[in-house]
Enzyme design. Structure first.
Site, PDB file in Angstrom:
ATOM      1  N   TYR A  47     -27.689  -4.583  44.211  1.00 26.72           N
ATOM      2  CA  TYR A  47     -27.784  -3.614  45.301  1.00 26.72           C
ATOM      3  C   TYR A  47     -27.295  -2.228  44.876  1.00 26.72           C
ATOM      4  CZ  TYR A  47     -28.830  -6.731  49.264  1.00 26.72           C
ATOM      5  OH  TYR A  47     -29.424  -7.588  50.154  1.00 26.72           O
ATOM      6  N   LYS A  54     -26.825 -17.717  38.303  1.00 26.24           N
ATOM      7  CA  LYS A  54     -28.053 -18.078  37.580  1.00 26.24           C
ATOM      8  C   LYS A  54     -27.704 -17.943  36.098  1.00 26.24           C
ATOM      9  CE  LYS A  54     -32.413 -19.228  37.560  1.00 26.24           C
ATOM     10  NZ  LYS A  54     -32.977 -20.479  38.115  1.00 26.24           N
ATOM     11  N   ASP A  68     -31.024 -21.424  42.767  1.00 31.88           N
ATOM     12  CA  ASP A  68     -32.201 -22.146  43.262  1.00 31.88           C
ATOM     13  C   ASP A  68     -31.792 -23.536  43.766  1.00 31.88           C
ATOM     14  OD1 ASP A  68     -31.580 -22.706  40.595  1.00 31.88           O
ATOM     15  OD2 ASP A  68     -33.663 -22.888  39.935  1.00 31.88           O
ATOM     16  N   ASP A 113     -26.765 -12.659  50.176  1.00 28.43           N
ATOM     17  CA  ASP A 113     -27.632 -12.156  51.249  1.00 28.43           C
ATOM     18  C   ASP A 113     -28.625 -13.246  51.630  1.00 28.43           C
ATOM     19  OD1 ASP A 113     -28.946 -10.282  52.964  1.00 28.43           O
ATOM     20  OD2 ASP A 113     -30.497 -10.066  51.434  1.00 28.43           O
ATOM     21  N   ASP A 153     -28.405 -16.103  55.111  1.00 31.93           N
ATOM     22  CA  ASP A 153     -29.449 -16.244  56.131  1.00 31.93           C
ATOM     23  C   ASP A 153     -29.847 -17.712  56.256  1.00 31.93           C
ATOM     24  OD1 ASP A 153     -29.620 -13.518  56.686  1.00 31.93           O
ATOM     25  OD2 ASP A 153     -31.816 -13.558  56.728  1.00 31.93           O
TER      26      ASP A 153
HETATM   27  C1  IPM Z   1     -27.383  -8.153  55.604  1.00 32.69           C
HETATM   28  C2  IPM Z   1     -28.645  -7.360  55.642  1.00 32.69           C
HETATM   29  C3  IPM Z   1     -28.466  -6.123  54.785  1.00 32.69           C
HETATM   30  C4  IPM Z   1     -28.211  -6.581  53.357  1.00 32.69           C
HETATM   31  C5  IPM Z   1     -29.628  -5.124  54.839  1.00 32.69           C
HETATM   32  C6  IPM Z   1     -29.943  -4.719  56.268  1.00 32.69           C
HETATM   33  C7  IPM Z   1     -29.373  -3.930  53.972  1.00 32.69           C
HETATM   34  O1  IPM Z   1     -29.725  -8.134  55.242  1.00 32.69           O
HETATM   35  O2  IPM Z   1     -26.323  -7.624  56.004  1.00 32.69           O
HETATM   36  O3  IPM Z   1     -27.428  -9.305  55.177  1.00 32.69           O
HETATM   37  O4  IPM Z   1     -29.166  -6.873  52.624  1.00 32.69           O
HETATM   38  O5  IPM Z   1     -27.056  -6.645  52.972  1.00 32.69           O
HETATM   39 MG    MG Z   2     -29.266 -10.163  54.946  1.00 30.04          MG
END
Ligand code: IPM
Ligand code: MG
Length: 351
Positions: A142, A189, A221, A245, A249
């Site tokens: 990032y 990885k 993975d 990230d 999710d």
């Molecule tokens: C998160 C989001 C952010 C990230 C985006 C919106 C930049 O997906 O906080 O997980 O990738 O960190």
């Molecule tokens: Mg995210």
């Protein structure tokens, strides 16, 4: 106690969920005799609309001077046409970096009342899910060197980590594991990436100071697969920025509780940033149907960070009570249907 809280309501449902949260924080202030002062600032799409940039300098200064930052969510289709460097997301990345927030904690837990909402089979969920994703937040791909080459046909981003960056986030993960089930799974990885080999080497080094904690390494993975196959095997999941990230999710979705999960970002600044795990949900914005619980619980994490622990527990208990009483926003399934503001009021009433 006097506390100064910066509220970054943001975009989409952000204003609704943060205002419901402020109602609950006010109930805490009243009950425990505190004085919370709110400083509303702009970040993300709303800041682009007002200031032309996603992260105005005055927002950064206000956050640095505060005791805690409460964030709704940023982004939405309205700003899709913005150039990469001026997107709402840049505001979020910028504030994380400006406040030195290197540790992002994202708990993924199943609320038994809402287990039906999980996409996993009951047999997989039987052993429970209680994962804490510890994501490195201001390093890795990032923030590494990046470029679009002049030919317009080539671009690159760089995954880059220093020993120190890995060490400080690994310590956070092991310290947390000591307060939980004493197990760290470090994600990398290392069969392909040099940065992952360094990551693994430093994580092993840090683990030596925590002999009680069991350490495993998992390729990303495989980790993605194991999370849906048997999430109960995980306690603390330690991840570099981008892997964290993605996996956070996935972890939040398997709990089915995405509207309920808060997260905190901590680091070198006393304030810390507290936000729901979910996004700005522009499709339901302004309809008073969003679920404010994740943001309310982020508020509780903020109270913890201010050393107001009894207050934080009171908020969590009030949320549990309201869920047990059967109140549900539309994302939570069947029950006594309430909107965002009403849910905030109910939680506040039960504090
Ligand atoms: C998160 C989001 C952010 C990230 C985006 C919106 C930049 O997906 O906080 O997980 O990738 O960190
Ligand atoms: Mg995210």
């Amino acid at each position: 106690m006097d506390k100064k809280i910066v509220v970054l309501a943001g975009d989409g449902i952000g204003p609704e969920i943060t205002s419901a949260t402020v109602v609950t924080l006010n109930a805490v202030a009243q009950k425990f005799g505190h004085n919370f002062e709110y400083d509303y600032r702009y970040m993300g799409g709303s800041a682009i609309d007002k200031f032309g940039v996603p992260l105005p300098e005055e927002t950064v200064q206000a956050c640095l001077a505060s005791d805690g930052v409460l964030l709704g969510a940023v982004g939405g289709p309205k700003w899709d046409a913005q150039p990469a460097e001026n997107r709402p997301e840049k505001g979020l990345l910028g504030i994380r970096a400006a406040l030195g927030l290197y540790a992002n904690l994202r708990p993924a837990v199943i609320y038994s009342e809402l287990a039906d909402a999980s996409p996993l089979k009951p047999s997989v969920l039987a052993k429970g899910v209680n994962v804490m994703v510890v994501r490195e937040l201001i390093g890795g791909i990032y923030f590494g060197p990046r470029k679009e080459l002049d030919d317009g046909k080539t671009a690159y981003d760089t995954e880059i980590y220093s020993e120190e960056e890995v060490r400080r986030i690994a310590k956070v993960a092991f310290d947390l594991a000591m307060t939980r089930n004493k197990k760290v799974t470090s994600v990398d990885k290392a069969n392909v990436l040099l940065s992952s080999r360094l990551w693994r080497r430093i994580v092993i080094e840090v683990s030596k100071d925590y002999p009680e904690v069991e350490l495993n390494h998992m390729y990303v993975d495989n980790a993605a697969m194991q999370l849906v196959k048997d999430p109960s095997q995980f306690d603390v999941l330690l991840c570099p920025n981008m892997f964290g990230d993605i996996l956070s999710d996935e972890a939040s979705q398997i709990t089915g509780s995405i509207g309920l999960l808060p997260s905190s970002s901590l680091g070198t600044c006393k304030a810390g940033l507290f936000e729901p795990i979910h996004g700005s949900a522009p499709d339901i914005a302004g309809q008073d149907i969003a679920n404010p619980i994740a943001t309310v619980l982020a508020g509780a994490m903020m109270l913890d960070n201010m050393d107001l622990h009894e207050e934080a527990r009171a908020v969590e208990k009030a949320v549990e009570k309201v869920i047990a009483l059967g109140y549900r926003t539309p994302d939570m399934g069947e029950g006594k249907r309430v909107g965002c503001a009403e849910m905030g009021r109910l939680i506040a009433e039960n504090i």
